[in-house]
Design a protein around this motif. Structure first.
Motif, PDB file in Angstrom:
ATOM      1  N   ALA A 294      45.495  14.875  29.819  1.00  0.00           N
ATOM      2  CA  ALA A 294      46.118  16.643  29.928  1.00  0.00           C
ATOM      3  C   ALA A 294      47.026  16.799  31.495  1.00  0.00           C
ATOM      4  N   THR A 295      48.362  17.318  31.601  1.00  0.00           N
ATOM      5  CA  THR A 295      49.193  17.142  32.425  1.00  0.00           C
ATOM      6  C   THR A 295      49.109  18.427  33.190  1.00  0.00           C
ATOM      7  N   TYR A 296      48.977  18.436  34.631  1.00  0.00           N
ATOM      8  CA  TYR A 296      49.792  19.405  35.356  1.00  0.00           C
ATOM      9  C   TYR A 296      49.908  20.832  34.834  1.00  0.00           C
ATOM     10  N   ALA A 297      50.853  20.564  34.013  1.00  0.00           N
ATOM     11  CA  ALA A 297      51.322  22.482  33.848  1.00  0.00           C
ATOM     12  C   ALA A 297      50.707  22.604  32.567  1.00  0.00           C
ATOM     13  N   GLU A 298      50.576  21.937  31.736  1.00  0.00           N
ATOM     14  CA  GLU A 298      49.143  22.348  30.587  1.00  0.00           C
ATOM     15  C   GLU A 298      47.555  22.978  31.192  1.00  0.00           C
ATOM     16  N   LEU A 299      47.134  22.221  32.192  1.00  0.00           N
ATOM     17  CA  LEU A 299      45.872  22.819  32.746  1.00  0.00           C
ATOM     18  C   LEU A 299      46.349  24.192  33.370  1.00  0.00           C
ATOM     19  N   MET A 300      46.951  24.286  34.177  1.00  0.00           N
ATOM     20  CA  MET A 300      47.663  25.869  34.909  1.00  0.00           C
ATOM     21  C   MET A 300      47.776  26.980  33.793  1.00  0.00           C
ATOM     22  N   ALA A 301      48.861  26.859  32.399  1.00  0.00           N
ATOM     23  CA  ALA A 301      49.142  27.312  31.640  1.00  0.00           C
ATOM     24  C   ALA A 301      48.319  28.035  31.105  1.00  0.00           C
ATOM     25  N   LEU A 302      46.462  27.038  31.364  1.00  0.00           N
ATOM     26  CA  LEU A 302      45.216  27.213  31.072  1.00  0.00           C
ATOM     27  C   LEU A 302      44.571  28.109  31.225  1.00  0.00           C
ATOM     28  N   GLY A 303      44.530  27.856  32.005  1.00  0.00           N
ATOM     29  CA  GLY A 303      43.639  29.082  33.500  1.00  0.00           C
ATOM     30  C   GLY A 303      44.828  30.177  33.401  1.00  0.00           C
ATOM     31  N   TYR A 304      45.674  30.110  33.533  1.00  0.00           N
ATOM     32  CA  TYR A 304      45.988  31.070  33.284  1.00  0.00           C
ATOM     33  C   TYR A 304      45.939  32.383  32.015  1.00  0.00           C
ATOM     34  N   TYR A 305      46.513  31.254  30.827  1.00  0.00           N
ATOM     35  CA  TYR A 305      45.104  32.820  29.827  1.00  0.00           C
ATOM     36  C   TYR A 305      44.443  32.602  30.115  1.00  0.00           C
ATOM     37  N   GLU A 306      43.620  31.903  30.076  1.00  0.00           N
ATOM     38  CA  GLU A 306      42.034  31.754  30.620  1.00  0.00           C
ATOM     39  C   GLU A 306      41.117  33.223  31.726  1.00  0.00           C
ATOM     40  N   SER A 307      42.375  33.602  32.297  1.00  0.00           N
ATOM     41  CA  SER A 307      42.032  34.014  33.767  1.00  0.00           C
ATOM     42  C   SER A 307      42.975  35.964  32.616  1.00  0.00           C
ATOM     43  N   ARG A 308      43.731  35.767  32.078  1.00  0.00           N
ATOM     44  CA  ARG A 308      44.212  37.139  31.436  1.00  0.00           C
ATOM     45  C   ARG A 308      43.254  37.348  30.292  1.00  0.00           C
ATOM     46  N   ARG A 309      42.326  36.643  29.530  1.00  0.00           N
ATOM     47  CA  ARG A 309      41.342  37.190  28.675  1.00  0.00           C
ATOM     48  C   ARG A 309      40.325  37.240  28.761  1.00  0.00           C
ATOM     49  N   GLY A 310      40.156  37.282  30.278  1.00  0.00           N
ATOM     50  CA  GLY A 310      38.986  37.339  30.984  1.00  0.00           C
ATOM     51  C   GLY A 310      37.449  36.298  30.911  1.00  0.00           C
ATOM     52  N   LEU A 311      38.067  34.687  30.395  1.00  0.00           N
ATOM     53  CA  LEU A 311      37.193  33.691  30.964  1.00  0.00           C
ATOM     54  C   LEU A 311      37.688  33.300  32.301  1.00  0.00           C
TER      55      LEU A 311
END
Length: 707
Positions: free
Chosen positions: A371-388
């Motif tokens: 996994a690349t940097y952009a993928e991990l940052m986008a994943l964390g951003y999505y999880e933070s918006r969904r309460g994870l």
């Protein structure tokens, strides 16, 4: 310093959300401060114990005034001397920051409630579900709910066909509200606007403009559009090369067969040499060769009988055709998007209903350590918006291990810490983000929110200083982004993290390179190369070989005069051959008969002159009918037959491009939720097709007249 803050595990406190609401998680920011305020220290305990050690008499004397000073009814009586008592107001309690926790399935349950309400004609429940969907999109910071919008668009079409224009407009507007960048919703709304109020074309054009802008900015639509356009251009170029070489061969092959007759013994009749030449040529063409070798063979047969422009044009077309595999492979590499990690990042950044699948794929790649940097940052951003939040913290740390000091990552990570209750850690990340990118407004704005909330918990003498810090941070943010002047924070009774804090967006250039289409490009290049030039390994040799052979054939054609190659008579079309008529001058354009009849007067009797003139007239009429016939079938073909090869090739290219666009209007690569309406594809293609064809016929008529 940023990496040290991100890696520090002690600053990230785990906060129990508590059962506030079924779908919301409360994270009080002042929990630690309240605990500190409520716990007495040792000095206070000593002060409380001091009166207990006083003598019994002193204690009795103190009890009487204390009993007299005890308030009744919640009020305090005035003291002696008329001085009012000092009333200490209670410490304000900060509103908790709420973090919405909702999955795609829960969002789709709201959609199901709308469908059931529509099926039972329950307008109130349907309207409530629609409002809830719009609210959920805002609270989840989702860029769109595209599957739901597509459903509303289809329902709007059904109602529009049933005559319920008002209901169709309402649903189409709701679809645009839920997915502002969905082209299909914009096109549907534009059509309904045009049907409802044709005189108000301004809003129709506004929706169409928004739809086309969305298609240009969205790689899911831009890629297929570019792929279709590039494919049509390559197809038109290839077809033009085939048509031009074929027309030149048909027009000049008779002179090649004439010269072939001179290579055979004198006893061989012309019809026999002609049949033999056709059989040999057919034998060569039927061998298992690709398209390019066949075209090169046809060009080699007639190249000595072509004009200089025709040779150059043929060489350019064949050289371009040889580069078609390279162009097709590169086009595939550039436009590849679906099924790549870039699509997963794009979907996670938008936070729509199809992001859970992308989240699972990115987690799988993280486990595989790819996994690349952009993928991990986008994943964390999505999880933070969904309460994870805990998962988001983990993935933000993993992203910071790949790249530290990114202002966007620091800001998004700070928002997650706010949701987790670590306000001081979030403030430090915001400061680092503002230092990493001084032109980003989000860190300043988020710091202002933290300062403003902290000021509510401070004593009066410290509130002013904290509010000054908040005002300074707010001014800095508004100076960098003027739209923040109109931004209002969410109400205290529903203080959502996603609406309280700003999260900077990641530009497309940061993750578009993850759309790796090299494998698909190599596959397309190999397939097209095997069709055009089989037996040659795709690569520089295969790309340059057709161009080299075409140039050599052009040089071979330049030796036509030295080889005494025949030419066509400009009057009757017969071969102008110096082997058959040695008296002809080199480079002549008339055959021996025409020279004797029309150039040498008195040499031929009148009846023979008239018969030759009739033959010339019949030939010119026949050539004109053939030129108009092929020109009516294919634009530019008549020009090629009449000697205007360059103009004919241009007309043929435009005509074939428009014809391919008309026949292949469905496109080679499909967009996810449908492309532009059919009339936006067919109307321009048909207009171009008809316009080019009419201009070609007009130009052919003028060419035949000698204008």
């Amino acid at each position: 310093m940023a990496s040290a803050q991100l890696e520090a595990p002690t600053r990230l406190q785990e906060v129990d959300p508590g059962p506030l609401e079924p779908d919301l998680q409360e994270e009080p920011l002042d929990s630690q401060e309240a605990d500190d305020a409520g716990a007495p220290d040792d000095d206070e305990l000593e002060r409380d114990e001091a009166p207990r050690k006083s003598p019994r008499g002193a204690k009795a004397k103190e009890e009487a005034p204390s009993a007299q000073a005890r308030p009744t009814g919640g009020t305090q009586p005035p003291q002696a001397g008329g001085a009012a008592p000092v009333v200490v107001p209670p410490r304000p309690v900060l509103s908790p920051v709420l973090v919405p926790r909702m999955s795609d399935a829960e969002v789709l349950q709201v959609w199901d409630r709308w469908r059931k309400a529509r099926a039972t004609n329950d307008s109130a429940s349907a309207e409530k579900a629609q409002r809830e969907l719009a609210t959920l999109r805002q609270e989840l910071l989702a860029a769109d709910f595209e599957p739901i919008s597509v459903g509303f668009v289809r329902e709007a079409g059904v109602r529009g066909r049933a005559g319920d224009t008002a209901g169709a407009l309402h649903l189409a507007e709701l679809a645009v509200e839920l997915s502002p960048r969905l082209p299909q919703a914009r096109f549907e709304l534009a059509e309904l606007y045009a049907l409802a109020a044709p005189e108000q074309m301004g809003r129709v054009f506004a929706q169409l403009r928004a739809a086309f802008v969305s298609m240009a900015l969205d790689p899911r639509y831009r890629g297929p559009a570019l792929a279709d356009l590039g494919s049509l251009l390559l197809l038109a170029w290839s077809a033009t090369a085939v048509v031009l070489i074929g027309l030149l061969f048909v027009r000049r092959v008779r002179y090649a067969l004439h010269d072939f007759h001179h290579l055979l013994p004198r006893a061989v009749a012309r019809w026999q040499s002609g049949v033999l030449g056709v059989l040999l040529l057919g034998l060569v063409l039927t061998v298992g060769m690709g398209l390019l070798p066949r075209l090169l063979v046809l060009l080699a047969v007639v190249v000595p009988y072509l004009t200089r422009r025709e040779r150059v044009l043929s060489a350019v077309l064949l050289a371009g055709l040889g580069l078609a595999p390279l162009a097709a492979g590169q086009l595939t590499r550039v436009t590849a998007f679906a099924g790549t990690p870039a699509e997963d990042v794009f979907v996670l950044e938008r936070g729509g209903l199809s992001a859970e699948g992308a989240m699972a794929r990115v987690k799988a790649r993280q486990e595989s350590r790819v996994a690349t940097y952009a993928e991990l940052m986008a994943l964390g951003y999505y999880e933070s918006r969904r309460g994870l939040l805990e998962d988001a913290r983990t993935h933000f740390k993993a992203a910071s291990a790949l790249r530290s000091g990114d202002a966007r990552l620091l800001t998004r990570f700070g928002n997650t810490l706010v949701g987790l209750g670590d306000v001081d850690g979030a403030a430090q990340l915001y400061v680092q983000a503002s230092q990493a990118d001084p032109h980003m407004a989000a860190p300043h704005y988020n710091l202002a929110q933290i300062y403003r909330r902290k000021a509510k918990t401070l004593p009066d003498e410290e509130v002013g200083k904290e509010l000054d810090r908040a005002a300074t941070a707010t001014a800095s943010a508004q100076l960098l982004d003027s739209s923040l002047l109109l931004r209002e924070p969410p109400p205290d009774d529903r203080l959502l993290l996603n609406l309280l804090m700003l999260s900077p967006q990641v530009p497309e250039s940061e993750w578009l390179s993850l759309a790796d289409g090299r494998v698909a490009g190599q596959r397309v290049e190999a397939q097209l190369g095997r069709w055009l030039l089989p037996g040659v390994t795709p690569g520089p040799v295969a790309w340059a070989l057709p161009a080299v052979v075409a140039v050599l054939l052009g040089l071979w054609g330049m030796l036509a005069e030295k080889l005494k190659a025949a030419n066509g008579c400009e009057r009757c079309g017969r071969p102008v051959c110096r082997r058959c008529d040695p008296e002809l001058v080199s480079g002549g354009t008339q055959c021996g008969q025409c020279v004797n009849v029309f150039s040498r007067r008195g040499l031929v009797p009148q009846n023979l002159r008239q018969r030759k003139a009739d033959q010339v007239e019949r030939h010119q009429a026949w050539a004109g009918r053939v030129a108009y016939a092929v020109g009516a079938v294919l634009s530019g073909a008549g020009h090629v037959f009449s000697g205007g090869a360059v103009r004919g090739a241009l007309y043929a290219f435009l005509f074939l491009f428009a014809l391919a666009a008309t026949l292949l209007h469905q496109g080679l690569v499909r967009a996810p939720y449908g492309d532009a309406p059919l009339y936006f594809k067919l109307v321009p293609a048909v207009v171009l097709l008809v316009g080019v064809h009419l201009m070609s016929l007009r130009g052919l008529r003028r060419l035949r007249r000698g204008e």
